[in-house]
Design an enzyme around this catalytic site. Structure first.
Site, PDB file in Angstrom:
ATOM      1  N   GLU A 172      39.230  48.029  40.833  1.00  0.00           N
ATOM      2  CA  GLU A 172      39.197  46.788  41.673  1.00  0.00           C
ATOM      3  C   GLU A 172      39.860  47.135  43.034  1.00  0.00           C
ATOM      4  O   GLU A 172      40.904  46.198  43.197  1.00  0.00           O
ATOM      5  CB  GLU A 172      39.518  45.530  40.991  1.00  0.00           C
ATOM      6  CG  GLU A 172      38.418  45.326  39.766  1.00  0.00           C
ATOM      7  CD  GLU A 172      38.462  43.902  39.275  1.00  0.00           C
ATOM      8  OE1 GLU A 172      39.309  43.024  39.515  1.00  0.00           O
ATOM      9  OE2 GLU A 172      37.743  43.607  38.509  1.00  0.00           O
ATOM     10  N   GLU A 295      33.435  47.157  33.403  1.00  0.00           N
ATOM     11  CA  GLU A 295      34.009  45.721  32.914  1.00  0.00           C
ATOM     12  C   GLU A 295      32.791  44.706  32.943  1.00  0.00           C
ATOM     13  O   GLU A 295      32.115  44.580  34.011  1.00  0.00           O
ATOM     14  CB  GLU A 295      35.278  44.988  33.885  1.00  0.00           C
ATOM     15  CG  GLU A 295      36.307  45.775  33.738  1.00  0.00           C
ATOM     16  CD  GLU A 295      37.741  45.224  34.572  1.00  0.00           C
ATOM     17  OE1 GLU A 295      37.679  43.893  34.681  1.00  0.00           O
ATOM     18  OE2 GLU A 295      38.559  46.131  34.761  1.00  0.00           O
TER      19      GLU A 295
HETATM   20  O1  AHR Z   1      39.329  42.068  32.283  1.00  0.00           O
HETATM   21  C1  AHR Z   1      40.168  41.452  33.075  1.00  0.00           C
HETATM   22  C2  AHR Z   1      40.503  41.689  34.478  1.00  0.00           C
HETATM   23  O2  AHR Z   1      39.078  41.561  35.120  1.00  0.00           O
HETATM   24  C3  AHR Z   1      40.963  43.066  34.768  1.00  0.00           C
HETATM   25  O3  AHR Z   1      42.068  43.362  34.504  1.00  0.00           O
HETATM   26  C4  AHR Z   1      40.341  43.170  36.135  1.00  0.00           C
HETATM   27  O4  AHR Z   1      39.956  44.534  36.406  1.00  0.00           O
HETATM   28  C5  AHR Z   1      39.253  42.170  36.237  1.00  0.00           C
HETATM   29  O5  AHR Z   1      39.480  41.183  37.266  1.00  0.00           O
END
Ligand code: AHR
Length: 496
Positions: A172, A295
């Site tokens: 991210e 994710e």
């Molecule tokens: O999964 C929780 C968070 O969500 C992670 O650390 C991040 O990459 C995303 O914003």
């Protein structure tokens, strides 16, 4: 009762379903690693070298193909050298401001992967790290002997280099990983990845930090400027029924409206993959670069009374349907989606497992992963579904989704998902080209109440059961699914 029809071409296979789409993600966040996975050797909770034995064996049963670590946002603040040999603590600024002992570091993560029989996927630090730090980590993990890093690894108790298959260059980086513009990150990506060298026969699959949700400009820029140097490009999308900042919605006390909106938002993953893939196709028509959805999952309000920075949420049959919906979408995009990692494995967000002291429970989401493992690396069968409408107020979604795959031995597995919280689904499937099969069998995950879940006092409230609500005669398969149900039907290859 709503009527749904489908055709499955039992003799026409499409892409293989990469088992890595059933991957996982475990971050140093709340009770995800510490307590959930790592209790230390001296704990009175039974453990294998410090790793909880109950959790490890439950995860092993899922045949997890790949595990991403150490973050998440945590990755871009993680300095790996503090987590080997003599440990130094670190502040976990993102998640609750806790002090991380760094007791769980590279050696412990690799031991966990060995225990689970999965591939490690390590996310490196671009946001606050250096090229040298990343290069040293690779040397530490994968170089044979005779260099400062490989000798340090040996001093720390690991003689042989580890096999490292997947490495992420940041996370991210448009946000917690450095607030960068895509052009700047693309250049940094080119720079950092150069020093992620292949030692000891490793061929590291390099994953560039990708877009958030519908940031198509990010994907376009990365593909244009760096596709030649990457194997995968990530994408993050969470199913949030409410608003990220103003209230995501309760994990357990939700309305019928919220059920519907959750299903709608989960289904949005299809559009996101389609559009990001279309951009990738322009720069990579051969589909060499994988879309890595590292994710995904439901992100709901934390469980009342828990530290909000720990992202601990309960998990209901609604989460199970979100998971099954995602898998059906990933299957459809099997030609581009090479990996996906649910967030997160234990005690965080849409977890497989929740723990409380010595106790452990399996969530409804766990059971979907367990049921669907038959799709791992199987060939996707061509299919078309004409779904009835799941209508709620002025909204409409397809009531069912269906996915079918064939294993090498000829066994066919058909998963069906009824997301409707009120109506049963009648499903008629034409199995085109179907030859004789062995005795079919079925499994169902279903609950009567929208917020049915497993608790420490009732840990088996929601669990798979044998399913007999179907008939198969030659090329005709008919099933009747209750509302809120995930069904798996197995048509074994003809044993004769
Ligand atoms: O999964 C929780 C968070 O969500 C992670 O650390 C991040 O990459 C995303 O914003």
């Amino acid at each position: 009762m709503s009527h749904n029809t489908a055709v499955i071409q039992t003799d026409i296979t499409r892409a293989a379903i990469n088992k890595n789409i059933y991957g996982h993600f475990a971050e140093h966040l709340g009770r995800g690693i510490y307590e959930g996975i790592w209790v230390g050797k001296d704990s009175d909770i039974p453990n294998t070298g410090g790793i909880r034995t109950d959790v490890a064996s439950a995860l092993k049963k899922l045949q997890i193909p790949v595990l991403r670590w150490p973050g998440g946002c945590f990755a871009d603040e993680y300095h790996w050298a503090n987590g080997v040999g003599k440990r130094k603590t670190m502040l976990n600024t993102h998640w609750g401001g806790t002090i991380d002992s760094n007791e769980f570091g590279t050696h412990e993560f690799m031991m966990l992967c060995e225990l689970l029989g999965c591939e490690p996927y390590i996310a490196g630090n671009v946001g606050s790290g250096t090229v040298k730090e990343m290069a040293d980590w690779i040397e530490y993990m994968t170089f044979e002997a005779g260099t400062p890093m490989s000798d340090w690894r040996k001093e720390n108790g690991r003689e042989k280099p580890w096999k490292l298959k997947y490495f992420g260059i940041g996370n991210e980086n448009w946000g917690c990983g450095g607030n960068m513009h895509p052009e700047y990150y693309a250049d940094l990506y080119r720079n950092f990845q150069t020093y992620v060298r292949n030692y000891s026969g490793n061929e590291i699959y390099k994953i560039a930090g990708g877009a958030n949700v519908d940031d198509y400009r990010w994907t376009e820029t990365l593909m244009k400027k760096a596709a030649d140097l990457m194997d995968g490009l990530s994408l993050h999308y969470y199913t949030i029924p409410g608003d990220f900042w103003k209230g995501k919605g309760s994990a357990t006390e939700f309305t019928e409206d919220e059920w519907f909106i959750t299903m709608k938002k989960a289904a949005h993953m299809d559009e996101l993959i389609t559009r990001h893939s279309a951009i990738m196709d322009q720069y990579d028509p051969e589909k060499r670069v994988g879309l890595i959805i590292d994710e995904w999952g439901t992100w709901l309000d934390p469980e009342p009374g828990t530290n909000p920075g720990f992202l601990y949420q309960q998990n209901t049959i609604r989460d199970a349907l979100v998971a099954a919906t995602h898998f059906h979408i990933f299957h459809q995009h099997a030609d581009r989606v090479q990996m996906a990692n649910i967030a997160q494995t234990v005690n965080v967000l849409q977890a497989m497992i929740l723990t409380e002291g010595k106790q452990m429970l399996l969530t409804p989401t766990y059971h979907v992963f367990d049921m669907f493992k038959v799709h791992h690396d199987a060939s996707l069968l061509a299919s078309e579904t004409k779904a009835a409408g799941y209508e709620w107020k002025d909204g409409r979604l397809p009531q069912v989704s269906i996915s079918a795959s064939k294993q090498q031995n000829g066994d066919i597995h058909i998963s069906i998902c009824n997301i409707d919280h009120l109506q049963k689904a009648d499903v008629k499937i034409e199995l085109r080209g179907m030859k004789k099969t062995g005795k079919p069998s079925g499994t169902i995950l279903h609950a009567e109440k929208m917020n049915a879940r497993n608790t420490f006092s009732s840990p088996e409230n929601v669990k798979p059961k044998p399913f007999s609500g179907f008939t198969q005669k030659g090329g005709n398969l008919e099933a009747e699914l209750p509302p809120m149900a995930v069904v798996l039907i197995t048509l074994p290859a003809d044993p004769s």
